[in-house]
Design a protein around this motif. Structure first.
Motif, PDB file in Angstrom:
ATOM      1  N   VAL A  67      18.025 -20.108   7.282  1.00 53.29           N
ATOM      2  CA  VAL A  67      17.123 -20.862   6.051  1.00 53.29           C
ATOM      3  C   VAL A  67      17.293 -22.320   6.889  1.00 53.29           C
ATOM      4  CG1 VAL A  67      16.852 -21.726   4.024  1.00 53.29           C
ATOM      5  CG2 VAL A  67      17.731 -19.524   4.281  1.00 53.29           C
ATOM      6  N   GLU A  68      16.275 -22.928   7.161  1.00 51.26           N
ATOM      7  CA  GLU A  68      16.267 -24.208   7.616  1.00 51.26           C
ATOM      8  C   GLU A  68      15.764 -25.420   6.486  1.00 51.26           C
ATOM      9  OE1 GLU A  68      13.720 -22.086  11.218  1.00 51.26           O
ATOM     10  OE2 GLU A  68      13.560 -21.995   8.681  1.00 51.26           O
ATOM     11  N   SER A  69      16.200 -26.536   6.774  1.00 53.66           N
ATOM     12  CA  SER A  69      15.799 -27.706   5.784  1.00 53.66           C
ATOM     13  C   SER A  69      15.830 -28.742   6.709  1.00 53.66           C
ATOM     14  CB  SER A  69      16.796 -27.559   4.604  1.00 53.66           C
ATOM     15  OG  SER A  69      18.166 -27.882   5.065  1.00 53.66           O
ATOM     16  N   GLY A  70      15.526 -29.870   6.107  1.00 53.52           N
ATOM     17  CA  GLY A  70      15.489 -31.216   6.562  1.00 53.52           C
ATOM     18  C   GLY A  70      14.292 -31.867   7.259  1.00 53.52           C
ATOM     19  N   GLY A  71      13.173 -31.177   7.525  1.00 54.17           N
ATOM     20  CA  GLY A  71      11.990 -31.359   7.969  1.00 54.17           C
ATOM     21  C   GLY A  71      11.377 -32.682   6.873  1.00 54.17           C
ATOM     22  N   GLY A  72      10.324 -33.130   7.423  1.00 54.04           N
ATOM     23  CA  GLY A  72       9.598 -34.142   6.582  1.00 54.04           C
ATOM     24  C   GLY A  72       8.881 -34.968   7.457  1.00 54.04           C
ATOM     25  N   LEU A  99      17.978 -31.750  11.095  1.00 51.52           N
ATOM     26  CA  LEU A  99      17.784 -30.477  10.450  1.00 51.52           C
ATOM     27  C   LEU A  99      18.779 -29.591  10.172  1.00 51.52           C
ATOM     28  CD1 LEU A  99      14.647 -29.844  13.023  1.00 51.52           C
ATOM     29  CD2 LEU A  99      14.503 -31.046  10.559  1.00 51.52           C
ATOM     30  N   SER A 100      18.836 -28.737   9.129  1.00 53.56           N
ATOM     31  CA  SER A 100      19.977 -27.890   9.187  1.00 53.56           C
ATOM     32  C   SER A 100      19.510 -26.444   8.928  1.00 53.56           C
ATOM     33  CB  SER A 100      20.585 -28.206   7.678  1.00 53.56           C
ATOM     34  OG  SER A 100      21.080 -29.504   7.568  1.00 53.56           O
ATOM     35  N   CYS A 101      20.257 -25.610   9.406  1.00 54.32           N
ATOM     36  CA  CYS A 101      19.909 -23.966   9.674  1.00 54.32           C
ATOM     37  C   CYS A 101      21.116 -23.399   9.216  1.00 54.32           C
ATOM     38  CB  CYS A 101      19.478 -23.799  10.910  1.00 54.32           C
ATOM     39  SG  CYS A 101      19.479 -21.873  11.208  1.00 54.32           S
ATOM     40  N   ALA A 102      20.958 -22.683   7.786  1.00 51.03           N
ATOM     41  CA  ALA A 102      22.329 -22.018   7.358  1.00 51.03           C
ATOM     42  C   ALA A 102      21.982 -20.491   7.822  1.00 51.03           C
ATOM     43  CB  ALA A 102      22.488 -22.141   5.988  1.00 51.03           C
ATOM     44  N   VAL A 137       6.473 -27.498  14.064  1.00 53.78           N
ATOM     45  CA  VAL A 137       7.350 -26.753  13.333  1.00 53.78           C
ATOM     46  C   VAL A 137       8.432 -26.566  14.173  1.00 53.78           C
ATOM     47  CG1 VAL A 137       7.310 -24.723  11.914  1.00 53.78           C
ATOM     48  CG2 VAL A 137       5.278 -25.944  12.173  1.00 53.78           C
ATOM     49  N   TYR A 138       9.708 -26.661  13.513  1.00 50.24           N
ATOM     50  CA  TYR A 138      10.948 -26.278  14.239  1.00 50.24           C
ATOM     51  C   TYR A 138      11.585 -25.302  13.604  1.00 50.24           C
ATOM     52  CZ  TYR A 138      10.630 -30.860  16.422  1.00 50.24           C
ATOM     53  OH  TYR A 138      10.500 -31.937  17.422  1.00 50.24           O
ATOM     54  N   TYR A 139      11.722 -24.387  14.470  1.00 51.19           N
ATOM     55  CA  TYR A 139      12.295 -22.917  14.294  1.00 51.19           C
ATOM     56  C   TYR A 139      13.909 -22.872  14.511  1.00 51.19           C
ATOM     57  CZ  TYR A 139       7.436 -21.645  13.496  1.00 51.19           C
ATOM     58  OH  TYR A 139       6.513 -21.468  13.003  1.00 51.19           O
ATOM     59  N   CYS A 140      14.551 -22.182  13.512  1.00 58.29           N
ATOM     60  CA  CYS A 140      16.136 -22.054  14.116  1.00 58.29           C
ATOM     61  C   CYS A 140      16.319 -20.549  14.477  1.00 58.29           C
ATOM     62  CB  CYS A 140      17.065 -21.972  12.727  1.00 58.29           C
ATOM     63  SG  CYS A 140      18.736 -21.720  13.035  1.00 58.29           S
ATOM     64  N   ASP A 191      17.035 -10.996  18.129  1.00 55.69           N
ATOM     65  CA  ASP A 191      16.725 -12.405  18.073  1.00 55.69           C
ATOM     66  C   ASP A 191      16.093 -12.608  16.479  1.00 55.69           C
ATOM     67  OD1 ASP A 191      16.237 -12.391  21.019  1.00 55.69           O
ATOM     68  OD2 ASP A 191      15.949 -14.483  20.303  1.00 55.69           O
ATOM     69  N   TYR A 192      16.986 -13.405  15.832  1.00 52.66           N
ATOM     70  CA  TYR A 192      16.408 -13.795  14.517  1.00 52.66           C
ATOM     71  C   TYR A 192      15.756 -15.221  14.185  1.00 52.66           C
ATOM     72  CZ  TYR A 192      19.086  -9.585  13.102  1.00 52.66           C
ATOM     73  OH  TYR A 192      19.651  -8.194  12.887  1.00 52.66           O
ATOM     74  N   TRP A 193      14.923 -15.353  13.449  1.00 60.69           N
ATOM     75  CA  TRP A 193      14.218 -16.612  13.320  1.00 60.69           C
ATOM     76  C   TRP A 193      14.145 -17.043  11.872  1.00 60.69           C
ATOM     77  CZ3 TRP A 193      12.560 -19.341  17.628  1.00 60.69           C
ATOM     78  CH2 TRP A 193      12.564 -18.642  18.848  1.00 60.69           C
ATOM     79  N   GLY A 194      14.103 -18.377  11.532  1.00 59.85           N
ATOM     80  CA  GLY A 194      13.920 -18.929  10.383  1.00 59.85           C
ATOM     81  C   GLY A 194      12.476 -18.974   9.890  1.00 59.85           C
ATOM     82  N   GLN A 195      12.225 -19.407   8.890  1.00 58.61           N
ATOM     83  CA  GLN A 195      10.850 -19.684   8.554  1.00 58.61           C
ATOM     84  C   GLN A 195       9.890 -20.831   8.934  1.00 58.61           C
ATOM     85  OE1 GLN A 195      13.158 -20.646   6.440  1.00 58.61           O
ATOM     86  NE2 GLN A 195      12.646 -22.616   5.790  1.00 58.61           N
ATOM     87  N   GLY A 196      10.968 -21.787   9.589  1.00 55.24           N
ATOM     88  CA  GLY A 196      10.606 -22.976  10.224  1.00 55.24           C
ATOM     89  C   GLY A 196      10.235 -24.414   9.122  1.00 55.24           C
TER      90      GLY A 196
END
Length: 117
Positions: A5-10, A20-23, A92-95, A105-110
């Motif tokens: 789960v990513e966060s911190g964009g804007g 940006l954070s990716c948990a 869009v930044y993806y973890c 490979d696993y991906w976050g939602q961006g």
């Protein structure tokens, strides 16, 4: 299974900074490498930076010095500190997480990062 789960964009002005954070959750013990990728409109997804469980870092050359990847193992979180942002960093930044020994490979939602000029 690994969930990211990513966060911190804007939205930020050119020259500004974002973190940006990716948990990660789930089968985190199987994660070998985590990283950040980005995809700008009309372009292919590209690697930004990676960090291994051992702490080895890798960056795309063009972003060295402005972007820093780090991780907090206690929080199962990877960060991307982005400084001196430019409009061309808009994407869009993806973890991403890669597992071992069975590679998956696993991906976050961006998370959207928009840099205004």
């Amino acid at each position: 299974q690994v969930q990211l789960v990513e966060s911190g964009g804007g939205l930020v002005q050119a020259g500004g900074s974002l973190r940006l954070s990716c948990a990660a959750s789930g089968s985190i013990f199987s994660i070998n490498v985590m990283g950040w990728y980005r995809q700008a409109p009309g372009k292919q997804r590209e690697l930004v930076a990676t960090i291994t469980t051992g702490g080895s870092l890798s960056y795309v050359d063009s972003l060295k010095g402005r972007f820093t990847i780090s991780r907090d193992n206690a929080k199962n979180t990877v960060y991307l500190q982005m400084n001196s942002l430019k409009p061309e960093d808009t994407a869009v930044y993806y973890c991403n997480a890669v597992t071992f020994p069975r590679r998956h490979d696993y991906w976050g939602q961006g998370t959207q990062v928009t840099v205004s000029s």
